[in-house]
Design a protein around this motif. Structure first.
Motif, PDB file in Angstrom:
ATOM      1  N   SER A 217       0.820  -1.213   0.000  1.00 15.94           N
ATOM      2  CA  SER A 217       0.000   0.000   0.000  1.00 15.94           C
ATOM      3  C   SER A 217       0.852   1.261   0.000  1.00 15.94           C
ATOM      4  O   SER A 217       0.499   2.269  -0.629  1.00 15.94           O
ATOM      5  N   GLY A 218       1.997   1.217   0.690  1.00 23.70           N
ATOM      6  CA  GLY A 218       2.870   2.383   0.709  1.00 23.70           C
ATOM      7  C   GLY A 218       3.408   2.716  -0.665  1.00 23.70           C
ATOM      8  O   GLY A 218       3.428   3.887  -1.075  1.00 23.70           O
ATOM      9  N   VAL A 219       3.842   1.704  -1.397  1.00 25.95           N
ATOM     10  CA  VAL A 219       4.348   1.921  -2.752  1.00 25.95           C
ATOM     11  C   VAL A 219       3.210   2.346  -3.672  1.00 25.95           C
ATOM     12  O   VAL A 219       3.394   3.193  -4.560  1.00 25.95           O
ATOM     13  N   GLU A 220       2.022   1.804  -3.456  1.00 24.31           N
ATOM     14  CA  GLU A 220       0.861   2.219  -4.236  1.00 24.31           C
ATOM     15  C   GLU A 220       0.609   3.716  -4.077  1.00 24.31           C
ATOM     16  O   GLU A 220       0.308   4.428  -5.037  1.00 24.31           O
ATOM     17  N   ASN A 221       0.762   4.202  -2.855  1.00 24.69           N
ATOM     18  CA  ASN A 221       0.522   5.628  -2.598  1.00 24.69           C
ATOM     19  C   ASN A 221       1.549   6.522  -3.279  1.00 24.69           C
ATOM     20  O   ASN A 221       1.268   7.682  -3.582  1.00 24.69           O
ATOM     21  N   THR A 222       2.751   6.009  -3.504  1.00 23.22           N
ATOM     22  CA  THR A 222       3.769   6.809  -4.196  1.00 23.22           C
ATOM     23  C   THR A 222       3.541   6.857  -5.699  1.00 23.22           C
ATOM     24  O   THR A 222       4.085   7.725  -6.382  1.00 23.22           O
TER      25      THR A 222
ATOM     26  N   MET B 256      10.674   8.843  -1.016  1.00 24.27           N
ATOM     27  CA  MET B 256      10.970   8.330   0.323  1.00 24.27           C
ATOM     28  C   MET B 256      11.006   9.458   1.341  1.00 24.27           C
ATOM     29  O   MET B 256      11.503  10.546   1.063  1.00 24.27           O
ATOM     30  N   SER B 257      10.518   9.183   2.548  1.00 24.78           N
ATOM     31  CA  SER B 257      10.639  10.140   3.638  1.00 24.78           C
ATOM     32  C   SER B 257      12.087  10.200   4.123  1.00 24.78           C
ATOM     33  O   SER B 257      12.887   9.297   3.857  1.00 24.78           O
ATOM     34  N   SER B 258      12.403  11.256   4.861  1.00 28.05           N
ATOM     35  CA  SER B 258      13.768  11.400   5.374  1.00 28.05           C
ATOM     36  C   SER B 258      14.135  10.250   6.309  1.00 28.05           C
ATOM     37  O   SER B 258      15.254   9.731   6.264  1.00 28.05           O
ATOM     38  N   TYR B 259      13.186   9.852   7.166  1.00 30.30           N
ATOM     39  CA  TYR B 259      13.525   8.806   8.126  1.00 30.30           C
ATOM     40  C   TYR B 259      13.681   7.454   7.441  1.00 30.30           C
ATOM     41  O   TYR B 259      14.574   6.673   7.787  1.00 30.30           O
ATOM     42  N   LEU B 260      12.851   7.167   6.449  1.00 30.21           N
ATOM     43  CA  LEU B 260      13.009   5.927   5.698  1.00 30.21           C
ATOM     44  C   LEU B 260      14.331   5.945   4.933  1.00 30.21           C
ATOM     45  O   LEU B 260      15.018   4.921   4.839  1.00 30.21           O
TER      46      LEU B 260
ATOM     47  N   ILE C 102      11.368 -10.268 -11.671  1.00 29.02           N
ATOM     48  CA  ILE C 102      11.905  -8.938 -11.981  1.00 29.02           C
ATOM     49  C   ILE C 102      11.707  -8.068 -10.748  1.00 29.02           C
ATOM     50  O   ILE C 102      10.589  -7.965 -10.240  1.00 29.02           O
ATOM     51  N   CYS C 103      12.777  -7.442 -10.265  1.00 26.58           N
ATOM     52  CA  CYS C 103      12.674  -6.572  -9.092  1.00 26.58           C
ATOM     53  C   CYS C 103      12.915  -5.115  -9.478  1.00 26.58           C
ATOM     54  O   CYS C 103      13.879  -4.793 -10.179  1.00 26.58           O
ATOM     55  N   VAL C 104      12.026  -4.254  -8.995  1.00 29.15           N
ATOM     56  CA  VAL C 104      12.177  -2.808  -9.142  1.00 29.15           C
ATOM     57  C   VAL C 104      12.206  -2.222  -7.734  1.00 29.15           C
ATOM     58  O   VAL C 104      11.164  -1.968  -7.130  1.00 29.15           O
ATOM     59  N   PRO C 105      13.399  -2.033  -7.152  1.00 26.19           N
ATOM     60  CA  PRO C 105      13.464  -1.527  -5.781  1.00 26.19           C
ATOM     61  C   PRO C 105      13.060  -0.056  -5.691  1.00 26.19           C
ATOM     62  O   PRO C 105      13.406   0.743  -6.567  1.00 26.19           O
ATOM     63  N   THR C 106      12.339   0.290  -4.636  1.00 26.89           N
ATOM     64  CA  THR C 106      11.913   1.682  -4.431  1.00 26.89           C
ATOM     65  C   THR C 106      12.504   2.256  -3.149  1.00 26.89           C
ATOM     66  O   THR C 106      12.095   3.326  -2.699  1.00 26.89           O
ATOM     67  N   THR C 107      13.450   1.525  -2.533  1.00 32.40           N
ATOM     68  CA  THR C 107      14.231   2.031  -1.417  1.00 32.40           C
ATOM     69  C   THR C 107      15.691   1.685  -1.694  1.00 32.40           C
ATOM     70  O   THR C 107      15.988   0.824  -2.529  1.00 32.40           O
ATOM     71  N   ALA C 108      16.601   2.349  -0.980  1.00 31.40           N
ATOM     72  CA  ALA C 108      18.028   2.097  -1.171  1.00 31.40           C
ATOM     73  C   ALA C 108      18.602   1.571   0.127  1.00 31.40           C
ATOM     74  O   ALA C 108      18.946   2.348   1.009  1.00 31.40           O
ATOM     75  N   GLY C 109      18.679   0.253   0.252  1.00 33.73           N
ATOM     76  CA  GLY C 109      19.217  -0.288   1.483  1.00 33.73           C
ATOM     77  C   GLY C 109      19.165  -1.801   1.576  1.00 33.73           C
ATOM     78  O   GLY C 109      20.149  -2.443   1.910  1.00 33.73           O
ATOM     79  N   THR C 110      18.016  -2.384   1.274  1.00 29.09           N
ATOM     80  CA  THR C 110      17.870  -3.817   1.537  1.00 29.09           C
ATOM     81  C   THR C 110      18.649  -4.678   0.551  1.00 29.09           C
ATOM     82  O   THR C 110      19.108  -5.767   0.902  1.00 29.09           O
ATOM     83  N   SER C 111      18.750  -4.222  -0.692  1.00 29.78           N
ATOM     84  CA  SER C 111      19.455  -4.959  -1.749  1.00 29.78           C
ATOM     85  C   SER C 111      18.863  -6.335  -2.023  1.00 29.78           C
ATOM     86  O   SER C 111      19.537  -7.211  -2.560  1.00 29.78           O
ATOM     87  N   ALA C 112      17.601  -6.531  -1.663  1.00 28.60           N
ATOM     88  CA  ALA C 112      16.954  -7.812  -1.972  1.00 28.60           C
ATOM     89  C   ALA C 112      16.906  -8.054  -3.471  1.00 28.60           C
ATOM     90  O   ALA C 112      16.808  -9.201  -3.915  1.00 28.60           O
TER      91      ALA C 112
END
Length: 388
Positions: free
Chosen positions: A45-50, A188-192, A139-149
């Motif tokens: 849902s969070g990615v949907e909102n973006t 992304m928010s600052s804290y995320l 196919i992965c499209v990451p929307t954060t920079a950290g997990t590297s999944a």
């Protein structure tokens, strides 16, 4: 591994990846190349909102694909969400998985793929090399920079009955392609940003100190540390700067290539237990635990931790071991605080009475096997207490 044996046999596994602004739009081409007709689109849902999930949905739909949307994925993805997703995938006769989101979405998508191909329950695949049949194309499209999944051999799933996160580590869960697009970080928010960036830093820290490291993983780990050191705080403070976003995304990629092949250590073992028990953000857990694990490990890998300190720009030339350790710990604490990650575990709801439970689960995590100092349960209890 003895550091003198740096050219021992090591394997290095990575997916095909495309890095750069706009790379997410290649989802259509890769879905077609992988033989897709009915796409299982995993998001939350969070990615949907973006808007990123909707954009990929529209691109696929406009190009003639049928899409089954699955967005019932929580932060710290649950075992039952994996099982529900696999049932929907099979019932809908899907043929390709597209994961658009952060680590939770991508890990859940991997879990779904495991069950689709292998059956059973996702808990059965906990551990190393326990996934015999490859997943459907992913196919992965990451929307954060950290997990590297998107580039790793890891999938982390929450065992809801026992309240801990378990690791599935297998070449079988490496995605077919990662489309790594810095533009997705602009929402992304600052804290995320801070939490996921610190997750990338811990990946690099632990990969470099790992007893399964190699000259190849070292290159990626050290460059990731440099990029995070130079760009993370600025990225938190300037969220619309795409160049800074790109540098942190690049760091996440480098850290992922490092830890996927050198594995991790006690920070992640303890964070998996902590995050699963109290449903806390993974990157935040890592940031809070990192300095205390480094304190525990330092004597076992003095030269490597000093090298990290040098990458941070800390002058350690004439420092004795105790002084060097304290300078590095101070820098880690300062970095976390400047990113807005403050306090300890007590503020996050951890009680002293929880520590035995947390350590009891953490000691069985496979990430401990590559920590530079092999811990006992009592060691982990001590580190948890110091992190309070």
């Amino acid at each position: 591994m003895s550091r003198e044996k740096k050219y021992e046999l090591r394997k290095f596994v990575a997916p095909e990846f495309i890095f750069g602004n706009g790379s997410r739009k290649l989802t259509v081409s890769y879905a077609r190349n992988l033989g897709g007709r009915r796409i299982f689109l995993a998001t939350d849902s969070g990615v949907e909102n973006t808007g990123w999930g909707k954009e990929i949905f529209s691109l696929l739909e406009e190009n003639g694909f049928e899409i089954i949307m699955f967005d019932s994925i929580s932060p710290n993805p649950r075992d039952y969400e994996v099982m529900n997703g696999a049932e929907i995938y099979k019932a809908s006769n899907c043929d390709v998985i597209v994961a658009v989101g952060g680590g939770s979405v991508m890990d859940c998508a991997k879990g779904i793929g495991i069950i689709v191909s292998n059956g059973g329950k996702i808990q059965e695949y906990e551990g190393v090399d326990r996934v015999p049949i490859p997943m459907p194309p992913l196919i992965c499209v990451p929307t954060t920079a950290g997990t590297s999944a998107d580039v790793s051999q890891f999938a982390i799933i929450n065992n809801t009955a026992e309240r801990y996160k378990f690791a599935i580590i297998s070449k079988s869960v490496v995605p077919d392609v990662a489309l790594i697009d810095p533009e997705t970080l602009l929402t992304m928010s600052s804290y995320l940003t801070a939490c996921t960036g610190m997750d990338a830093l811990v990946h690099a820290f632990e990969a470099f100190a790992s007893n399964a490291s190699s000259p190849i993983t070292d290159l990626h780990a050290l460059d990731a540390i440099r990029l995070i050191s130079e760009n993370l705080i600025l990225s938190v403070e300037n969220p619309d700067d795409l160049d800074l976003r790109g540098a942190v995304m690049h760091a996440s990629l480098q850290a992922g290539l490092a830890f996927s092949n050198a594995s991790l250590g006690c920070v992640h073992a303890m964070a998996h237990s902590l995050g699963g028990y109290l449903d806390l953000p993974h990157g935040e857990c890592n940031a809070l635990l990192l300095p205390h694990v480094v304190n525990y490990n330092f004597g076992s890998e003095v030269s490597r931790y000093k090298r990290i300190g040098e990458i941070f720009g800390i002058d350690l030339k004439n420092s004795l071991v105790k002084e060097a350790k304290q300078k590095l710990l101070n820098h880690i604490f300062e970095l976390s605080e400047k990113c807005g990650i403050k306090g300890g575990l007590e503020e996050r709801g951890v009680n002293i009475s929880d520590i035995n439970i947390l350590a009891d689960k953490a000691i069985n995590d496979p990430c401990n096997a590559t920590n530079p100092r092999i811990p006992t349960k009592e060691d982990l209890e001590m580190v948890y207490k110091e992190s309070m």
